[in-house]
Design a protein around this motif. Structure first.
Motif, mmCIF file in Angstrom:
data_model
loop_
_atom_site.group_PDB
_atom_site.id
_atom_site.type_symbol
_atom_site.label_atom_id
_atom_site.label_comp_id
_atom_site.label_asym_id
_atom_site.label_seq_id
_atom_site.Cartn_x
_atom_site.Cartn_y
_atom_site.Cartn_z
ATOM 1 N N ALA A 1 4.619 -14.294 3.568
ATOM 2 C CA ALA A 1 4.914 -13.496 4.724
ATOM 3 C C ALA A 1 5.040 -11.311 4.003
ATOM 4 N N ILE A 2 6.271 -12.171 3.261
ATOM 5 C CA ILE A 2 6.892 -10.817 2.470
ATOM 6 C C ILE A 2 5.357 -10.242 1.527
ATOM 7 N N ILE A 3 4.292 -11.341 1.157
ATOM 8 C CA ILE A 3 3.553 -10.422 -0.231
ATOM 9 C C ILE A 3 2.591 -9.959 0.824
ATOM 10 N N GLN A 4 2.236 -10.582 2.085
ATOM 11 C CA GLN A 4 1.501 -9.932 2.882
ATOM 12 C C GLN A 4 1.740 -8.570 3.488
ATOM 13 N N LYS A 5 2.842 -8.352 3.625
ATOM 14 C CA LYS A 5 3.311 -7.369 4.241
ATOM 15 C C LYS A 5 3.404 -6.128 3.587
ATOM 16 N N LEU A 6 3.883 -6.510 2.674
ATOM 17 C CA LEU A 6 3.891 -5.888 1.145
ATOM 18 C C LEU A 6 2.333 -4.972 0.816
ATOM 19 N N VAL A 7 1.254 -6.040 0.840
ATOM 20 C CA VAL A 7 -0.103 -6.088 0.588
ATOM 21 C C VAL A 7 -0.888 -4.672 1.952
ATOM 22 N N ALA A 8 -0.323 -5.271 3.137
ATOM 23 C CA ALA A 8 -0.510 -4.096 4.210
ATOM 24 C C ALA A 8 -0.227 -2.459 4.056
ATOM 25 N N ARG B 1 -2.190 3.412 0.539
ATOM 26 C CA ARG B 1 -3.629 4.150 -0.073
ATOM 27 C C ARG B 1 -4.440 4.726 0.572
ATOM 28 N N ARG B 2 -4.172 4.690 1.599
ATOM 29 C CA ARG B 2 -5.693 4.847 2.614
ATOM 30 C C ARG B 2 -4.818 6.539 3.702
ATOM 31 N N GLU B 3 -3.792 6.167 4.169
ATOM 32 C CA GLU B 3 -3.075 7.520 4.603
ATOM 33 C C GLU B 3 -1.769 8.426 3.798
ATOM 34 N N GLY B 4 -1.190 7.440 2.981
ATOM 35 C CA GLY B 4 0.029 8.654 2.713
ATOM 36 C C GLY B 4 1.062 7.633 2.542
ATOM 37 N N LEU B 5 2.332 8.005 1.652
ATOM 38 C CA LEU B 5 2.679 6.929 1.756
ATOM 39 C C LEU B 5 4.024 7.190 2.737
ATOM 40 N N LEU B 6 4.003 8.889 3.261
ATOM 41 C CA LEU B 6 4.509 9.715 4.375
ATOM 42 C C LEU B 6 3.669 8.142 5.293
ATOM 43 N N ALA B 7 2.476 8.105 5.585
ATOM 44 C CA ALA B 7 2.246 7.096 6.714
ATOM 45 C C ALA B 7 3.150 5.625 6.749
ATOM 46 N N LEU B 8 4.389 4.791 5.735
ATOM 47 C CA LEU B 8 4.536 3.987 6.105
ATOM 48 C C LEU B 8 5.929 4.579 7.004
ATOM 49 N N GLU B 9 6.380 5.565 6.611
ATOM 50 C CA GLU B 9 7.853 5.669 7.762
ATOM 51 C C GLU B 9 8.039 5.454 8.911
ATOM 52 N N LYS C 1 13.317 -2.827 3.000
ATOM 53 C CA LYS C 1 13.601 -1.472 3.853
ATOM 54 C C LYS C 1 14.030 -0.590 3.053
ATOM 55 N N LYS C 2 15.391 -0.620 2.577
ATOM 56 C CA LYS C 2 15.407 0.083 1.639
ATOM 57 C C LYS C 2 14.895 0.772 0.410
ATOM 58 N N GLY C 3 14.484 -0.147 0.053
ATOM 59 C CA GLY C 3 12.867 0.660 -1.270
ATOM 60 C C GLY C 3 12.065 1.106 -0.976
ATOM 61 N N LEU C 4 11.405 0.806 0.886
ATOM 62 C CA LEU C 4 10.315 1.736 0.865
ATOM 63 C C LEU C 4 10.850 2.498 1.423
ATOM 64 N N ARG C 5 11.931 2.901 2.243
ATOM 65 C CA ARG C 5 12.368 4.248 2.603
ATOM 66 C C ARG C 5 12.355 4.793 1.732
ATOM 67 N N LEU C 6 13.721 4.768 0.039
ATOM 68 C CA LEU C 6 13.612 5.639 -1.312
ATOM 69 C C LEU C 6 11.738 5.988 -1.477
ATOM 70 N N VAL C 7 11.263 5.039 -1.582
ATOM 71 C CA VAL C 7 9.621 5.460 -1.529
ATOM 72 C C VAL C 7 9.198 6.760 -0.853
ATOM 73 N N VAL C 8 9.369 6.605 0.852
ATOM 74 C CA VAL C 8 8.693 7.487 1.331
ATOM 75 C C VAL C 8 9.514 9.081 1.605
ATOM 76 N N SER D 1 5.174 -0.872 -7.506
ATOM 77 C CA SER D 1 3.814 -0.776 -6.934
ATOM 78 C C SER D 1 3.309 -0.285 -5.747
ATOM 79 N N ILE D 2 3.799 -0.505 -5.155
ATOM 80 C CA ILE D 2 3.095 0.915 -3.502
ATOM 81 C C ILE D 2 3.337 2.197 -3.947
ATOM 82 N N GLN D 3 4.101 2.308 -4.714
ATOM 83 C CA GLN D 3 4.982 3.691 -5.092
ATOM 84 C C GLN D 3 3.545 4.521 -5.833
ATOM 85 N N ALA D 4 3.529 3.942 -7.212
ATOM 86 C CA ALA D 4 2.800 3.864 -8.111
ATOM 87 C C ALA D 4 1.787 4.072 -7.924
ATOM 88 N N GLY D 5 0.580 3.473 -6.180
ATOM 89 C CA GLY D 5 -0.131 3.961 -6.011
ATOM 90 C C GLY D 5 -1.110 2.822 -6.459
#
Length: 263
Positions: free
Chosen positions: A79-86, A92-100, A112-119, A230-234
């Motif tokens: 489930a974690i992998i599926q969430k990260l892939v999504a 990639r489609r809408e930009g990192l800010l779209a993850l917020e 959540k903490k990691g992705l918050r830092l990315v955003v 990897s998400i941050q690096a695109g």
């Protein structure tokens, strides 16, 4: 419920009873192994020594720590992998800010903490350092409990030897009383047995079980760190999925490959 822990303990004690019964011609052989003073010296005495070696909170938490060895931790890596892939596809489609908007629905606080830092646009090196720092601190907390149990496993045989010495001293100091020789010798030998039982059938295996659980959780968190960076690096979503699936066992990886890497 971790059946391996339950079956292992029951099996180990079962073999002890089996051996005692079959080497003494019946249940009397097992009954001879029951000695309350020996039990108290090894179990209670070694636990008090654990208190000396650890702080109050760690020592009192020993039994709640042991309870964890009877449960199977599950972090649902698929489930974690599926969430990260999504998240990767969306970024990639809408930009990192779209993850917020997606972050509040995340149950995994570490992700959540990691992705918050990315955003927030934090530098990749800082994100890695912060997430690895949290991972290191988690491992340190786990090692406190693991070391406590390893220490207990080392102390129990020592208390068994103390009981052996007590029994021998009592026997040698009163050799003229032949009736006391048997009970004192029995305590001397049984207490050593109890120390070995406590160390080798319960406490040490519990520590090894917790070590395995720590390794498992560490692997999952390392996978999350890899995914977040990897998400941050695109990175290409397919490449991201392949990176994350490297953390899975072959069976789980095969099923996910069919789902995520299909053309």
């Amino acid at each position: 419920m971790d059946l391996a822990t339950i079956v292992g303990i029951v099996g180990a004690f079962g073999m002890l009873v089996f051996t005692a019964v079959n080497t003494a011609g019946g249940m009397i052989g097992f009954i001879r192994l029951l000695n309350l003073p020996s039990f108290a010296l090894v179990i209670v005495g070694s636990y008090f020594a654990v208190m000396v070696a650890n702080n109050w909170g760690t020592a009192l938490g020993a039994f709640s720590i042991i309870k964890r060895t009877f449960s199977v931790p599950s972090f649902n890596e698929q489930a974690i992998i599926q969430k990260l892939v999504a998240f990767s596809e969306k970024a990639r489609r809408e930009g990192l800010l779209a993850l917020e908007d997606e972050l509040e629905d995340l149950d995994d606080e570490f992700m959540k903490k990691g992705l918050r830092l990315v955003v927030d646009g934090t530098d990749q090196t800082i994100i890695r350092d912060l997430m690895e720092l949290e991972l290191t601190q988690m491992q340190s907390r786990h090692m406190v409990n693991i070391n406590m149990l390893n220490g207990w496993a080392a102390l129990a045989p020592g208390f068994g030897m103390m009981g052996t010495v007590i029994g021998l001293v009592n026997m040698l100091s009163n050799l003229e009383d032949k009736a006391s020789i048997g009970p004192n010798m029995a305590m001397a030998l049984i207490t050593t047995l109890y120390g070995s039982i406590v160390s080798n059938t319960t406490v040490m295996p519990w520590a090894r079980k917790l070590q395995g659980q720590d390794t498992y959780e560490t692997s999952v968190k390392e996978m999350i760190i890899e995914g977040v960076l990897s998400i941050q690096a695109g990175d290409n979503t397919r490449i991201l999925a392949m990176k994350l699936m490297a953390y899975l066992n072959p069976g789980m990886r095969k099923s996910m490959e069919a789902e995520l890497l299909k053309d």
